[in-house]
Scaffold this motif. Structure first.
Motif, short mmCIF file in Angstrom:
data_model
loop_
_atom_site.label_atom_id
_atom_site.label_comp_id
_atom_site.label_asym_id
_atom_site.label_seq_id
_atom_site.Cartn_x
_atom_site.Cartn_y
_atom_site.Cartn_z
N UNK A 79 5.01 15.26 -0.38
CA UNK A 79 3.57 15.47 -0.59
C UNK A 79 2.80 15.42 0.73
N UNK A 80 3.28 14.65 1.71
CA UNK A 80 2.57 14.54 2.99
C UNK A 80 2.60 15.86 3.76
N UNK A 81 3.55 16.74 3.43
CA UNK A 81 3.63 18.05 4.09
C UNK A 81 3.03 19.16 3.23
N UNK A 82 2.49 18.82 2.08
CA UNK A 82 1.89 19.81 1.19
C UNK A 82 0.47 20.12 1.64
N UNK A 83 0.18 21.40 1.91
CA UNK A 83 -1.16 21.83 2.33
C UNK A 83 -1.59 22.99 1.46
N UNK A 84 -2.51 22.74 0.51
CA UNK A 84 -2.92 23.80 -0.41
C UNK A 84 -1.72 24.26 -1.24
N UNK A 85 -1.48 25.56 -1.21
CA UNK A 85 -0.33 26.12 -1.94
C UNK A 85 0.90 26.25 -1.04
N UNK A 86 0.79 25.83 0.19
CA UNK A 86 1.91 25.98 1.11
C UNK A 86 2.34 24.64 1.71
N UNK A 87 2.98 24.77 2.87
CA UNK A 87 3.51 23.58 3.54
C UNK A 87 3.09 23.61 5.00
N UNK A 88 3.03 22.46 5.60
CA UNK A 88 2.66 22.39 7.01
C UNK A 88 2.43 20.96 7.45
N UNK A 89 2.04 20.84 8.70
CA UNK A 89 1.81 19.49 9.27
C UNK A 89 0.33 19.20 9.43
N UNK A 90 -0.51 19.95 8.70
CA UNK A 90 -1.96 19.76 8.85
C UNK A 90 -2.39 18.33 8.54
N UNK A 118 -4.33 14.21 1.31
CA UNK A 118 -3.16 14.53 2.14
C UNK A 118 -3.03 13.58 3.32
N UNK A 119 -4.16 13.20 3.92
CA UNK A 119 -4.11 12.25 5.04
C UNK A 119 -3.60 10.89 4.59
N UNK A 120 -3.98 10.47 3.37
CA UNK A 120 -3.48 9.19 2.85
C UNK A 120 -1.97 9.23 2.71
N UNK A 121 -1.44 10.36 2.26
CA UNK A 121 0.02 10.50 2.14
C UNK A 121 0.68 10.43 3.51
N UNK A 122 0.14 11.18 4.47
CA UNK A 122 0.72 11.18 5.82
C UNK A 122 0.61 9.79 6.45
N UNK A 123 -0.54 9.13 6.27
CA UNK A 123 -0.71 7.79 6.83
C UNK A 123 0.28 6.80 6.23
N UNK A 124 0.55 6.94 4.92
CA UNK A 124 1.51 6.03 4.28
C UNK A 124 2.92 6.24 4.82
N UNK A 170 0.84 -1.20 0.00
CA UNK A 170 0.00 0.00 0.00
C UNK A 170 0.88 1.25 0.00
N UNK A 171 1.97 1.24 0.76
CA UNK A 171 2.88 2.39 0.79
C UNK A 171 3.51 2.61 -0.58
N UNK A 172 3.90 1.53 -1.24
CA UNK A 172 4.49 1.65 -2.58
C UNK A 172 3.50 2.31 -3.54
N UNK A 173 2.25 1.85 -3.49
CA UNK A 173 1.24 2.44 -4.37
C UNK A 173 1.02 3.91 -4.08
N UNK A 174 0.96 4.28 -2.81
CA UNK A 174 0.75 5.69 -2.45
C UNK A 174 1.96 6.53 -2.88
N UNK A 175 3.17 5.98 -2.76
CA UNK A 175 4.36 6.73 -3.17
C UNK A 175 4.29 7.06 -4.66
N UNK A 176 3.82 6.14 -5.48
CA UNK A 176 3.72 6.42 -6.92
C UNK A 176 2.55 7.35 -7.22
#
Length: 541
Positions: free
Chosen positions: A303-314, A513-519, A107-113
């Protein structure tokens, strides 16, 4: 002595009973579902096997697996040469980087791609998101380490004098490679290819994460027929078709592995420093490591830290919710807890069954006992011949009514994951225990040690040597298991891989974004468990 014999008898009977109840019974029930319709009715087979979609799905499964295998071999053979036949500074780090994809859950491999090729990814403009090409690239990424380690292990043991003799007789470097080295490596390449083909044809989590493009695969079709079309009969027949493909692949792999082992016994280890003549394989390996291995992982973390047009830990803070548009169910943090708890229980079950069994299989016996031991060794590998999707589907249709109704049992998912992990535990421990010279046990017994003391003082240190790896394989496998769990997990006990795929399948930037962070979290958990298991590994004194 009577207690000793009773313990050995139990060490055989309990694993056999476990496999009979939790593997053969569900698989047999699935077979019956395919041929039984108010009596024996083979028309279901006729209908499914003459359906055009069945062969389109089967064709795509084989097509993806074949291209994934070819790609892994083409890129992996140069990598095997550079990482195992040559020596250079930083080689251990390079080998570790090459191995990372294989310890990651599919699942992580798929999310990374998806992070690399999907919306907002650095290669979004290529339009490859959720395409068959993306699946094939991910398959190559996932299986690159299998070819590198299998072929590299043999390559560094080849005697260089055969190549030197060919060069002395006037053969060019490429001609010596094609006529001398390649034939020697052929068994290892073929063996690795068979294993990679097996993994490629059963990468359910990876294909689901990438959107099941095209017609999908046999596993995604089994899932579609059983959950969306509610046609368990067709799903059962497709499962049987996949079992046939997987078993044929395993037979080829086993035959080729035996040939490879025979060659390994004839050679000695030999490596040379990198030279200018190694520029081509070095450049190819470096390009593969950067573009195919590192780039998707970097894209995932970024991508897991990408929030809209900026960056963060949301995206990480949102893991305390179940995602946008979901009513109830577990939050992602709760899913992480479920994964850790279920994985721990599954690991304990696999060890409770696997450790005594490995002790039995590692003993040297003769006569009828040897035949029985061989049959038991083959039976324990049966779950490797059936995909986790089939195991989960068999559980869902066989263990939902008396005499064995486990639908509401919290042990249903851990048991299914233990069935998947059990062969890995046994295969991790048996070679280590089998390496004990029989004379050591006989000498201890001659000096008056009881059987229990011999077991503790002779077998014990060797058992500890392999136990760390066995625990790591079992826990990491259970943590990332998706095929069986996707059929069996209840809404309040969903695991992290199941939540990640669910988030990817729903619209909304927060869900993505949550899927990226979860992966990222799942990848860190799996890698940490394998690293801890490797660190806990002990050498016998």
């Amino acid at each position: 002595m009577r207690l000793w014999r009773a313990a050995w008898t139990a060490a055989v009977i309990i694993p056999v009973a476990f496999l009979a109840v939790f593997f053969l019974y569900p698989t047999g029930a699935m077979l019956v579902r395919g041929i039984w319709q108010d009596g024996i009715d083979p028309t279901g087979f006729t209908e499914v096997l003459t359906d055009r979609r069945t062969w389109l799905v089967t064709g795509q499964t084989l097509y993806q697996a074949a291209l994934g295998t070819v790609g892994a071999i083409i890129l992996g053979v140069p990598g095997a040469y550079v990482l195992y036949r040559c020596s250079f500074r930083g080689q251990r780090a390079a080998r570790a980087l090459a191995t990372i994809p294989f310890v990651l859950p599919t699942v992580v491999v798929g999310v990374a791609f998806r992070a690399l090729l999907g919306r907002g990814g650095p290669l979004e403009s290529l339009g490859m998101d959720q395409t068959v090409t993306a699946v094939i690239l991910a398959l190559v990424f996932f299986n690159y380490a299998v070819v590198v380690r299998t072929v590299g292990g043999l390559w560094q043991t080849l005697d260089p004098r055969a190549v030197q003799a060919a060069r002395t007789l006037g053969a060019s470097r490429s001609r010596a490679f094609l006529t001398v080295t390649v034939p020697q490596l052929a068994p290892a390449i073929a063996s690795a290819g068979a294993i990679v083909f097996l993994f490629c044809s059963t990468s359910y989590g990876l294909v689901r994460t990438l959107g099941s493009p095209g017609y999908g695969t046999l596993e995604t079709e089994i899932w579609r027929q059983s959950t969306s079309m509610l046609d368990n009969r067709t799903a059962a027949i497709l499962s049987l078709l996949q079992i046939v493909i997987v078993i044929l692949t395993l037979l080829v792999s086993e035959a080729l592995s035996r040939r490879t082992a025979g060659r390994l016994q004839l050679r000695s280890r030999h490596v040379t420093p990198l030279a200018r003549a190694d520029a081509a394989p070095l450049v190819m390996t470096a390009a593969t490591m950067v573009t195919l291995i590192a780039f998707p992982l970097i894209a995932l973390v970024t991508r897991s830290f990408r929030v809209g047009d900026g960056w963060g830990t949301d995206n990480y803070r949102l893991l305390g919710t179940s995602g946008t548009g979901f009513a109830g169910g577990a939050t992602v943090f709760e899913a992480i807890g479920n994964s850790l708890r279920i994985g721990l229980i599954a690991t304990l079950i696999a060890l409770a069954i696997g450790v005594p069994l490995a002790l039995v299989l590692s003993r040297r016996v003769h006569g009828p006992l040897a035949s029985g031991q061989s049959i038991l060794a083959g039976a324990i590998l049966l779950p490797l011949g059936v995909s986790a999707v089939t195991v989960g589907f068999g559980f869902s249709i066989a263990l939902d009514s008396p005499p064995l109704d486990l639908r509401s049992s919290p042990l249903l998912v851990p048991i299914a994951q233990a069935v998947v992990a059990l062969p890995l535990v046994v295969r991790s421990l048996t070679p280590t225990l089998a390496s004990i010279a029989p004379g050591r046990r006989e000498a201890a017994a001659t000096l008056g040690a009881s059987p229990w003391r011999v077991l503790a003082t002779i077998d014990g240190p060797f058992l500890l040597r392999g136990l760390g790896i066995a625990i790591g394989f079992a826990y990491a496998t259970s943590l990332g298991e998706f095929g069986a769990t996707s059929f069996l997990a209840r809404p309040d006990s969903q695991t992290l891989p199941v939540i990640i795929v669910r988030l990817l399948g729903r619209p909304g930037e927060n869900n993505y974004g949550m899927a990226m962070a979860g992966a990222v979290v799942l990848a860190l958990l799996a890698a940490s468990i394998m690293a801890a298991a490797e660190a806990a590994r002990k050498d016998p004194r």
